[in-house]
Design an enzyme around this catalytic site. Structure first.
Site, PDB file in Angstrom:
ATOM      1  N   GLY A 129     -70.788   9.718 -24.524  1.00 57.73           N
ATOM      2  CA  GLY A 129     -70.440   8.945 -23.339  1.00 57.73           C
ATOM      3  C   GLY A 129     -71.157   7.613 -23.325  1.00 57.73           C
TER       4      GLY A 129
ATOM      5  N   MET B 133     -68.845  12.201 -19.508  1.00 61.26           N
ATOM      6  CA  MET B 133     -69.241  13.538 -19.065  1.00 61.26           C
ATOM      7  C   MET B 133     -70.676  13.814 -19.488  1.00 61.26           C
ATOM      8  SD  MET B 133     -67.027  17.007 -19.605  1.00 61.26           S
ATOM      9  CE  MET B 133     -67.772  17.961 -20.907  1.00 61.26           C
TER      10      MET B 133
ATOM     11  N   ILE C 172     -68.698  12.259 -24.322  1.00 57.57           N
ATOM     12  CA  ILE C 172     -69.477  13.418 -23.879  1.00 57.57           C
ATOM     13  C   ILE C 172     -70.931  13.264 -24.303  1.00 57.57           C
ATOM     14  CG2 ILE C 172     -69.718  15.921 -24.053  1.00 57.57           C
ATOM     15  CD1 ILE C 172     -66.691  16.018 -24.626  1.00 57.57           C
ATOM     16  N   CYS C 173     -71.854  13.385 -23.334  1.00 59.02           N
ATOM     17  CA  CYS C 173     -73.290  13.277 -23.565  1.00 59.02           C
ATOM     18  C   CYS C 173     -73.584  11.936 -24.252  1.00 59.02           C
ATOM     19  CB  CYS C 173     -73.786  14.487 -24.358  1.00 59.02           C
ATOM     20  SG  CYS C 173     -75.592  14.627 -24.415  1.00 59.02           S
ATOM     21  N   GLN C 174     -74.275  11.954 -25.385  1.00 58.03           N
ATOM     22  CA  GLN C 174     -74.551  10.709 -26.106  1.00 58.03           C
ATOM     23  C   GLN C 174     -73.261   9.977 -26.450  1.00 58.03           C
ATOM     24  OE1 GLN C 174     -75.743  11.109 -30.219  1.00 58.03           O
ATOM     25  NE2 GLN C 174     -77.316   9.543 -30.004  1.00 58.03           N
TER      26      GLN C 174
END
Length: 364
Positions: A154, A174, A150-152
């Site tokens: 990811g 994501m 998720i975010c960083q």
């Protein structure tokens, strides 16, 4: 004569004032009743199964009799606390994934201190993430597991999958930044995607402060939308306070927003310089220890989830992933919300978890 008195009848002004006063008094009564435990996050039962330094690996208690045999490891960003994925009843990605039959793990990065000043991205990715993956593989007697970054997180998950493709069966990312050269996005420009060190001298910052304070990063994020995030939501607070449920939701979000860990200095330095300022990820030039990250080595199936109105990770940054990976099994799926809406939107939480689960189960 004051101009507004000629435009508003006295009785209308009196009525508006009375309504505002009643609303404020009711809101203050609600605020008096709210306790610290009322705004705690985390609705899913979990157990700490592995610890190393500041990090903790949690396993959420499965809620179905026979969960999907391949566990899912959630890798969150370093910047904020990961309880956003299990925020509250009705707004919990974790709870919805559990209900749909997944076996879910989560890495909690904890709060870095001065002792962690010299941690590098290699330590986080080839160290902590790899150790957590190995723990899960050993616990479930599996060669490969699934990742949700998720975010960083990811970005980290893709780096990890490039270097350890033998341990990852499927990967879901994501709102993950991939192409950091985004000249229309304030966060990327502030990080130096166009001007490099002239925009942000990260070497000087780390040398001066060691770890980068979470409060600094918080202010940076708030300044990207100063009117909306710094003023408007508080001007709207009287309308929120009169509804106790809305007030608790608001306070819970505020707690998460300002619960920002410091960033380990060396890891922050490398992430800003290699990713934001030099865009090395898509160039195949990121070095983690002695290993080079090449996204073409990511040959497992990928599900790329992005937010259409994301002001932190714009869609073009995420969608660039398709141009650099080595798999032919690639799926992109969008949702009509902003970055945070991916976690807290009721509609997204209705549609997102089934999208993830159906995609994973279709790939064994």
């Amino acid at each position: 004569m004051w101009p507004f008195l000629t435009q508003m009848k006295l009785e209308d002004a009196t009525k508006d004032y009375r309504e505002f006063t009643e609303k404020t008094l009711k809101g203050l009564e609600n605020l008096k009743r709210v306790r610290e435990e009322d705004i705690e996050s985390g609705v899913s039962e979990k157990e700490a199964v592995y610890r190393e330094d500041k990090i903790t690996l949690y396993r959420f208690k499965p809620v179905v009799e026979n969960p999907f045999p391949i566990p899912l490891l959630m890798v969150y960003a370093l910047v904020n606390r990961p309880y956003m994925v299990d925020l509250q009843e009705g707004r919990s990605l974790v709870a919805n994934l559990l209900k749909l039959g997944l076996d879910v793990y989560l890495i909690d990065w904890g709060y870095p201190t001065r002792a962690d000043r010299w941690l590098t991205l290699d330590d986080y990715i080839n160290g902590y993430i790899d150790n957590c993956v190995d723990f899960i593989r050993k616990s479930h007697h599996l060669d490969k597991i699934n990742l949700l970054g998720i975010c960083q997180g990811g970005t980290f998950s893709l780096c990890y999958s490039s270097l350890h493709p033998d341990k990852v069966k499927n990967i879901v990312v994501m709102v993950a930044p991939i192409d950091f050269y985004q000249t229309d996005t304030l966060l990327n420009m502030r990080g130096g995607c166009t001007l490099g060190a002239e925009a942000l001298d990260v070497d000087l910052m780390v040398e001066a402060m060691g770890n980068v304070p979470g409060d600094y990063l918080n202010m940076e994020f708030l300044e990207l939308k100063p009117l909306q995030l710094g003023y408007q939501k508080y001007l709207d607070l009287p309308d929120i306070m009169e509804d106790e449920a809305k007030l608790v939701n608001f306070l819970r979000m505020e707690k998460w927003i300002f619960d920002s860990p410091d960033q380990a200095g060396e890891a922050y330095r490398q992430f800003l310089k290699d990713f934001y300022q030099q865009n090395k990820l898509i160039k195949g030039e990121v070095m983690l220890g002695e290993k080079r990250v090449d996204l073409h080595n990511v040959t497992m199936p990928i599900l790329n989830l992005y937010a259409e109105k994301d002001h932190l990770v714009p869609p073009p940054s995420s969608l660039a992933l398709a141009n650099y990976i080595g798999t032919s099994d690639y799926t992109a799926c969008s949702f009509p919300v902003g970055h945070i809406g991916m976690y807290v939107s009721g509609k997204v939480q209705r549609d997102l978890p089934p999208t993830i689960v159906d995609w994973l189960k279709a790939r064994g």
